[in-house]
Design an enzyme around this catalytic site. Sequence first.
Site, mmCIF file in Angstrom:
data_model
loop_
_atom_site.group_PDB
_atom_site.id
_atom_site.type_symbol
_atom_site.label_atom_id
_atom_site.label_comp_id
_atom_site.label_asym_id
_atom_site.label_seq_id
_atom_site.Cartn_x
_atom_site.Cartn_y
_atom_site.Cartn_z
ATOM 1 N N SER A 147 38.600 8.666 0.353
ATOM 2 C CA SER A 147 37.875 7.587 -0.313
ATOM 3 C C SER A 147 36.451 8.022 -0.606
ATOM 4 C CB SER A 147 37.842 6.335 0.580
ATOM 5 O OG SER A 147 39.145 5.889 0.863
ATOM 6 N N GLU A 230 36.212 4.359 13.097
ATOM 7 C CA GLU A 230 36.833 4.010 11.819
ATOM 8 C C GLU A 230 37.743 2.807 11.977
ATOM 9 O OE1 GLU A 230 39.514 6.133 8.314
ATOM 10 O OE2 GLU A 230 39.575 6.963 10.333
#
Length: 393
Positions: A147, A230
């Site tokens: 990403s 994360e």
Amino acid sequence: MTDAAELRHRTRELLAAYPPATTGRRDFLRARFDAGLAWVHYPAGLGGLGAPRSLQAAVDAELEAAGAPDNDPRRIGIGLGMAAPTILRYGTEEQKRLYLRPLWVGEEVWCQLFSEPGAGSDLAALGTRAVRDGDDWVVNGQKVWTSSAHLARWAILIARTDPDVPKHQGITYFICDMTDPGVEVRPLRQVTGEAEFNEVFLTGVRIPDSRRLGEIGDGWRVAQTTLMNERVSIGGMRIPREGGMIGPVAKTWRERPELRTHDLHQRLLALWVEAEVARLTGERLRQQLSAGQPGPEGSGMKLAFARLNQEISGLEVELLGAEGLLYDDWTMRRPELVDFTGREAGYRYLRSKGNSIEGGTSEVLLNIVAERVLGLPAEPRTDKDVAWKDLAR
């Protein structure tokens, strides 16, 4: 010890010295960082004051009431949620001072170069190689599902530095400059038509040893800090009641009574309760974080986030019927942000399918919860003591 009253006083001093109405956005954010009000639990000089993490809310409330700008946290989420905690824990003092301020201010976007075509769920099997050459490391390999790689200046990268030891032991963690020669970013088009993900090819990329985080060969341990943070940042985001995916469905239910059926009503009620339970659990998780580093609980939150998003979006499509299949923009776009709630139901349904893969597959997270939370026996791992170079691929 810094308390909430002192933090509110410091925040008001900042607002008086840098009025948000007349101060440029970046200038205000830099001043906030330098005042220790960026993330108050970080050390002094690195955007914080060494205060309890829970006191950040007092600062944020004062700034929000004054109309102060934020640092666009969704745009720089990988930097804030993954890179920064890892740099803080394992970085040298020079690395902390070099990277944390522009990261928090939003001057530089970060991405994560972890997953590979042959090492997704089994991340430790990664094959991207980094070979020492004097004061540099020469990196060759391919990463995938990255990403923001098309926007990023920096990347957190793990690479194989010793193929002669078992796979978890021969990994080293680096900071990679995405503008360096040999870094190639290619878009990956998704089922939504967008290309928010990328594949990244690394060909002869030279990374100075000064950009290594942690010890040589200790990259797996360093990466665990990134991965735990994360999962918290994905599954434990602070949202209001009826925030996230449940909001649009509840809104449609209230505004369009002609779509209602008894069966859908019962399912909506059950999912609304589950979404609220997940939201409150996320609040509790953030309170636990105030006392230390994230643990396996974040994996449980991320699991719930993925399942709920998929079930809620499926219910929304059923509620809307044929209208729920409409999706007005299939053109390939390179978005800076993933917008779940500002798009059509069809988009939400398609995009939520990736939630059970990104940030750790649900199958891997189930194993983490089973072993580290419930204390169940670990799955047999026949390759645990086999040198990486001898593994079947």
